[in-house]
Design a protein around this motif. Structure first.
Motif, short mmCIF file in Angstrom:
data_model
loop_
_atom_site.label_atom_id
_atom_site.label_comp_id
_atom_site.label_asym_id
_atom_site.label_seq_id
_atom_site.Cartn_x
_atom_site.Cartn_y
_atom_site.Cartn_z
N GLY A 381 0.82 -1.20 0.00
CA GLY A 381 0.00 0.00 0.00
C GLY A 381 0.86 1.25 0.00
O GLY A 381 1.96 1.26 0.54
N GLY A 382 0.33 2.33 -0.64
CA GLY A 382 1.09 3.57 -0.68
C GLY A 382 0.61 4.48 -1.79
O GLY A 382 -0.45 4.26 -2.39
N VAL A 383 1.43 5.49 -2.08
CA VAL A 383 1.08 6.47 -3.11
C VAL A 383 2.14 6.43 -4.19
O VAL A 383 3.31 6.10 -3.96
CB VAL A 383 0.99 7.88 -2.52
N THR A 384 1.71 6.74 -5.40
CA THR A 384 2.63 6.80 -6.52
C THR A 384 3.38 8.12 -6.52
O THR A 384 3.02 9.06 -5.81
CB THR A 384 1.87 6.63 -7.85
N SER A 385 4.42 8.17 -7.32
CA SER A 385 5.20 9.40 -7.44
C SER A 385 5.63 9.53 -8.89
O SER A 385 5.47 8.64 -9.70
CB SER A 385 6.41 9.36 -6.50
N GLY A 386 6.22 10.64 -9.22
CA GLY A 386 6.69 10.86 -10.58
C GLY A 386 5.60 11.35 -11.48
O GLY A 386 4.78 12.20 -11.12
N LEU A 387 5.54 10.77 -12.70
CA LEU A 387 4.58 11.23 -13.70
C LEU A 387 3.14 10.92 -13.32
O LEU A 387 2.21 11.60 -13.76
CB LEU A 387 4.91 10.57 -15.06
N GLU A 388 2.90 9.89 -12.51
CA GLU A 388 1.53 9.52 -12.15
C GLU A 388 0.96 10.40 -11.05
O GLU A 388 -0.24 10.33 -10.74
CB GLU A 388 1.49 8.06 -11.70
N GLY A 389 1.80 11.21 -10.41
CA GLY A 389 1.30 12.06 -9.33
C GLY A 389 1.14 11.27 -8.05
O GLY A 389 1.51 10.10 -7.95
N ASN A 390 0.54 11.90 -7.04
CA ASN A 390 0.35 11.25 -5.75
C ASN A 390 -1.03 10.61 -5.70
O ASN A 390 -2.01 11.20 -5.24
CB ASN A 390 0.51 12.28 -4.62
N LYS A 391 -1.12 9.38 -6.14
CA LYS A 391 -2.37 8.64 -6.12
C LYS A 391 -2.18 7.41 -5.25
O LYS A 391 -1.16 6.71 -5.36
CB LYS A 391 -2.78 8.24 -7.54
N GLY A 392 -3.14 7.14 -4.39
CA GLY A 392 -3.03 6.03 -3.46
C GLY A 392 -3.57 4.73 -4.02
O GLY A 392 -4.60 4.71 -4.70
N TYR A 393 -2.86 3.63 -3.73
CA TYR A 393 -3.27 2.31 -4.18
C TYR A 393 -3.01 1.29 -3.08
O TYR A 393 -2.07 1.43 -2.28
CB TYR A 393 -2.51 1.88 -5.44
N ALA A 394 -3.82 0.25 -3.07
CA ALA A 394 -3.59 -0.94 -2.24
C ALA A 394 -3.58 -2.14 -3.16
O ALA A 394 -4.46 -2.26 -4.04
CB ALA A 394 -4.68 -1.07 -1.18
N LEU A 416 -7.25 3.94 -4.02
CA LEU A 416 -7.84 4.47 -2.79
C LEU A 416 -8.63 5.75 -3.04
O LEU A 416 -9.62 6.01 -2.37
CB LEU A 416 -6.72 4.70 -1.77
N ARG A 417 -8.19 6.57 -3.98
CA ARG A 417 -8.95 7.76 -4.39
C ARG A 417 -9.06 7.71 -5.91
O ARG A 417 -8.31 8.37 -6.63
CB ARG A 417 -8.23 9.03 -3.94
N PRO A 418 -10.00 6.90 -6.43
CA PRO A 418 -10.05 6.66 -7.88
C PRO A 418 -10.42 7.91 -8.66
O PRO A 418 -11.22 8.74 -8.23
CB PRO A 418 -11.13 5.58 -8.02
N GLU A 419 -9.77 8.02 -9.83
CA GLU A 419 -10.12 9.08 -10.76
C GLU A 419 -11.37 8.65 -11.56
O GLU A 419 -11.90 7.55 -11.37
CB GLU A 419 -8.95 9.35 -11.70
N PHE A 472 -8.25 -5.09 -22.99
CA PHE A 472 -9.62 -4.56 -22.96
C PHE A 472 -9.56 -3.05 -22.77
O PHE A 472 -8.55 -2.50 -22.33
CB PHE A 472 -10.41 -5.21 -21.81
N GLU A 473 -10.64 -2.41 -23.09
CA GLU A 473 -10.69 -0.95 -22.98
C GLU A 473 -10.60 -0.54 -21.51
O GLU A 473 -11.42 -0.93 -20.68
CB GLU A 473 -11.98 -0.42 -23.58
N ASN A 474 -9.55 0.22 -21.21
CA ASN A 474 -9.32 0.65 -19.83
C ASN A 474 -8.43 1.88 -19.88
O ASN A 474 -7.24 1.80 -20.15
CB ASN A 474 -8.64 -0.46 -19.02
N GLU A 475 -9.01 3.02 -19.64
CA GLU A 475 -8.28 4.28 -19.80
C GLU A 475 -7.17 4.45 -18.78
O GLU A 475 -6.19 5.14 -19.03
CB GLU A 475 -9.26 5.46 -19.71
N SER A 476 -7.31 3.85 -17.61
CA SER A 476 -6.31 4.05 -16.57
C SER A 476 -5.07 3.19 -16.76
O SER A 476 -3.98 3.54 -16.30
CB SER A 476 -6.91 3.76 -15.19
N ARG A 477 -5.23 2.05 -17.41
CA ARG A 477 -4.09 1.16 -17.58
C ARG A 477 -3.60 1.09 -19.02
O ARG A 477 -2.40 1.12 -19.27
CB ARG A 477 -4.47 -0.25 -17.11
N ASN A 478 -4.48 0.98 -19.98
CA ASN A 478 -4.09 0.81 -21.38
C ASN A 478 -4.18 2.16 -22.10
O ASN A 478 -5.11 2.43 -22.84
CB ASN A 478 -4.99 -0.24 -22.05
N LYS A 479 -3.18 2.99 -21.88
CA LYS A 479 -3.22 4.33 -22.44
C LYS A 479 -2.58 4.42 -23.83
O LYS A 479 -2.67 5.43 -24.49
CB LYS A 479 -2.52 5.31 -21.50
#
Length: 861
Positions: A381-394, A416-419, A472-479
């Motif tokens: 668990g934690g937050v991303t950094s860099g180009l993805e910004g500070n987004k939390g994931y578990a 954790l805080r989905p877009e 499959f169509e997925n904007e968050s992963r398959n960009k």
């Protein structure tokens, strides 16, 4: 009447003469065919084969040369022979089953390897053995033997194909293997230290550009140490233009809990999740996966029926690991430990009649297979950094070994805080190995992707890899807009006569929303004499909505090992679409000094009509490695320099050590033998440190070097067990002996682990072994006495001299039990009195002296 008697006598004489001549000319059964009819004399000579046998044998001597006993000589050489004295036929297999020979003395013929040789009666003599003239061994069997009358010696050349020599070499290897197993019994396990704060290691890299347009200098520092019982790592990068930025710092604290089924590792800081949804996070990670990558997978049984009297050897990756003999039913059995990766398993079987049979197989275990009934998990668990910004994931993933060849896994990625349009993902994957050369991998995650992989591998024959992925169509992963793709690759070391031709081919097809792409790579490589060549080709098609773009290029690399000090290389680039050479180059490399290398290269770009000249100089020492590069292109001159190395702090000796290789993440150990005067196993103030003690580290992948009488071992894998085997014979003083001859240690990363090796004065032990006879007791030599250390279970073997006495110097203090080797007693039919003797060696200055450890042998009733 007299005339009739004379006529009858003449007929009888004529008839007997004819019969006698018939028997001599046409040999048959009986004793008529004995070969040599000249008077022969039996003499004793020494039959010698260097490194194999020296044996007195009885030969036949005719005054000029000798006749050697064929059956007896072949028994010393281990050559199979079947003797039919009634039929005067002697046959067998020479070295292998397909080398059948036959010596037929009735027909005076010898057959071997499709050839036939005619003999004369002067070539042999039949008695208790069949005796062949010494020079006939060369003519028939290719065995060169010479008779020296002055020394009464028959000397035969050594052929390492002799079955007896091969058997002797096998016995030596078996004894060495048994000795290695015995030596590893006496192992002292050292507890791993848990320091709150200790040690320090720093990897550094500095890059400078003194010439050229870009004169920015870069640097990288990686610091490691031990903190709160775990290892910590801090990394930073920067340059002279921007300096150090907060976003350029990375840190990670890792704690190894221990081997168990629930929790093995804890990580804080910049961590990386595992599984199919892996990503980098700044947070935490919990797992029960092993700290040290698994080596052992499972134990399998290898057995078969051969018949009685067979010897079977088991080799793993060309190394002898075990041996056995067939039992009374003709069966053999091995328990084989299977390890991850690819292992070459070979059985060598030696029959009682000289047969040699070899079986070979390859066992491949992929690392993503886990043992049956084993569960592994990771929680991140934690937050991303860099180009993805500070987004939390578990994230969570788990794997279960359902069968020996099937592992199932599940995973989840939860924002954790989905877009907008970002949803949790879940998936499952598997690894299945239906056979040792075929492996399947699969992954399926709804709203994300489905993927399948297959690998087929036959070592030294072919390797095939195939994969298919659908997105499959997925904007968050398959960009990237990719829809699906597949890839196929093949490689094979094709053998043509005695030369290998390496072939490789791969093709990939990818479909995107706005284009299709086909990419093919192919190549081959081989060598002829001192010349090596390598061809690499590429064909690419990109199909857009309105146009199609094609590329087809090739690259040929030639190298020549003409000189030891200079190895030139040549390169040609070719455009197959335009049918023209697009570039060429020459590379010259030479080693200079002892640790330096100078490279000069010239490249011509035909399209741009430009030249590139590059000079590279590399040199290294114990402190660091240095690389300098000068480029000249299009009237521009540039230069870059890179220096890198590491610094490690030795906390026990309060000193710094410099190295050209990286140190962070690796362990280091220092060996410190000392004289343990009070025999407490701990170094006390006033006790003397010693040097010149040599060790062998089993499984060590690092390197060792000596500094100021201390022996260091660097680049050891942390938390992994190493066995240090002490060489007690490396010390100048033969009385000094290590208390333990083997130590098992685990080193921590980023620190120097001290290994104290206590040495004590060895004791002297002596006695004798006598044999009871009707005339009294006499000493007997060659008897093996075994001394068992009852504390460490280490074994010391001593052999008696010819008069029955024995003497040994070097037993360490402790309680011992001495007894005669039981196998030897069984072999000769003796019992020992007493059966064993227990005694204790007490440490004392100058070493203890133990006498009168005596045994008496008497025949069994």
């Amino acid at each position: 009447m007299d005339k009739c008697r004379k006529l009858v006598d003449r007929w009888l004489f004529t008839g007997l003469t004819v019969v006698t001549l018939f028997l001599l000319i046409i040999p048959g059964d009986g004793s008529a065919v004995k070969g040599q009819t000249l008077p022969l004399e039996e003499i004793v000579v020494s039959f010698e084969v260097p490194r194999l046998v020296t044996q007195d044998i009885i030969v036949q001597y005719d005054g000029a040369t000798v006749y050697l006993p064929l059956i007896e000589v072949f028994s010393y050489l281990g050559i199979n022979i079947r003797a039919d004295f009634a039929g005067k036929i002697f046959s067998g297999q020479y070295y292998t089953d397909d080398e059948e020979y036959e010596l037929n003395l009735n027909l005076l013929k010898f057959k071997y390897h499709g050839t036939e040789i005619v003999l004369s009666r002067a070539d042999f003599y039949i008695g208790a053995d069949v005796y062949l003239r010494v020079n006939l061994f060369k003519r028939l069997f290719g065995l060169k033997m010479e008779f020296n009358f002055s020394t009464l010696t028959v000397l035969a050349e050594l052929d390492k194909k002799y079955p007896a020599f091969r058997k002797m070499e096998r016995e030596k290897a078996h004894q060495k293997l048994e000795r290695q197993v015995t030596e590893l019994r006496d192992i002292k396990s050292l507890a791993q230290r848990r320091d709150y704060i200790n040690g320090a290691a720093l990897d550094w890299m500095i890059s400078a550009s003194p010439l050229g347009v870009n004169k920015t200098h870069y640097y990288n520092f990686n610091l490691g140490g031990m903190l709160l019982g775990g290892d910590i790592n801090v990394n930073t990068t920067g340059n002279t233009a921007n300096g150090l930025q907060p976003t350029q710092y990375n840190y990670r604290w890792h704690y190894y809990v221990g081997d168990n089924s629930y929790l093995t590792q804890v990580e804080l800081g910049h961590v990386y999740s595992t599984g199919s949804f892996s990503r980098g996070l700044k947070g935490f990670k919990l797992t029960n996966k092993p700290q040290v990558q698994r080596k052992y997978f499972q134990t399998i049984q290898i057995s078969d029926h051969l018949g009685q009297g067979w010897e079977v050897e088991l080799y793993i990756n060309n190394k002898l690991t075990d041996f056995t003999y067939t039992d009374q039913y003709g069966n053999y059995n091995f328990l084989l430990d299977v390890y991850y990766g690819a292992s070459r398993v070979m059985l060598k079987m030696y029959g009682p009649n000289g047969e040699i049979v070899t079986k070979e197989d390859f066992i491949k275990v992929p690392y993503n297979l886990i043992p049956k009934n084993t569960i592994e998990y990771s929680l991140t668990g934690g937050v991303t950094s860099g180009l993805e910004g500070n987004k939390g994931y578990a994230q969570a993933d788990g794997y279960y070994g359902l069968f020996r060849n099937l592992t199932l896994g599940v995973g989840a990625d939860i924002p954790l805080r989905p877009e907008e349009n970002e949803k949790p993902l879940a998936g499952m994957d598997f690894t299945y190995q239906p056979s040792g050369d075929l492996t399947f991998n699969g992954f399926f995650a709804p709203n994300y992707q489905v993927k399948g992989d297959v690998n087929f591998s036959k070592p030294s024959l072919i390797n095939v890899n195939g994969s298919f992925t659908k997105f499959f169509e997925n904007e968050s992963r398959n960009k990237a807009g990719q829809l699906y793709g597949f890839k196929l690759s093949l490689s094979s070391p094709l053998k043509i006569m005695d030369r290998y031709l390496g072939l490789r081919y791969s093709i990939a097809f990818d479909r995107y929303t706005n284009m299709d792409a086909i990419n093919m790579n192919y190549g081959l490589n081989s060598s002829i004499s001192r010349f090596n060549f390598n061809y690499i080709g590429n064909f690419k098609i990109s199909k857009y909505i309105s146009r199609t773009v094609k590329y087809m290029t090739g690259q040929l690399l030639l190298s020549a090992n003409l000189f030891r000090w200079l190895r030139p290389q040549f390169r040609i680039d070719y455009d197959h679409m335009d049918n023209r050479v697009t570039g060429y180059g020459v590379y010259l490399t030479r080693r200079i000094f002892r640790t330096g290398q100078l490279s000069v290269s010239f490249r011509r770009n035909v399209y741009s009509e430009s030249n590139l000249i590059m000079v590279t100089f590399n040199i290294f020492n114990d402190f660091a490695s240095f690389s300098s590069k000068v480029l000249h292109s299009d009237r521009q001159l540039s230069m870059s320099q890179v220096q890198k190395g590491s610094i490690r702090y030795d906390q026990d000796n309060n000193s710094f050590r410099f190295d050209r290789s990286s140190s962070v993440g690796y362990g280091s150990a220092v060996l410190k033998p000392f004289m343990d005067d009070n025999y407490n196993g701990i170094y006390d103030e006033g006790e003397e440190y010693l040097d010149d003690l040599k060790i062998n580290v089993r499984g060590m992948g690092g390197r060792s070097y000596k500094k100021e009488k201390l022996l260091y071992y660097d680049r050891l894998r942390p938390y992994e067990s190493y066995v240090l085997q002490i060489d007690p014979n490396s010390l100048d003083n033969p009385l000094l002996k290590p208390v333990y001859e083997n130590y098992e240690v685990k080193v921590n990363p980023n620190v120097v682990t001290k290994i104290d090796v206590p040495l004590v004065m060895g004791a002297e032990v002596s006695g004798y072994v006598q044999r009871k006879t009707a005339d009294g007791e006499v000493g007997i030599g060659g008897i093996k006495i075994i001394f068992l250390n009852m504390t460490t279970e280490s074994v010391t073997e001593v052999t008696t001299f010819n008069n029955g006495d024995y003497y040994y110097l070097g037993l360490v203090p402790g309680r011992y039990r001495a007894y005669i080797d039981n196998e030897l007693l069984e072999k000769y039919g003796y019992t020992a009195e007493p059966g064993d003797i227990e005694f204790e060696i007490v440490p004392q200055e100058g070493g203890a002296v133990i006498e009168d450890i005596n045994f008496s042998l008497r025949p069994k009733e």
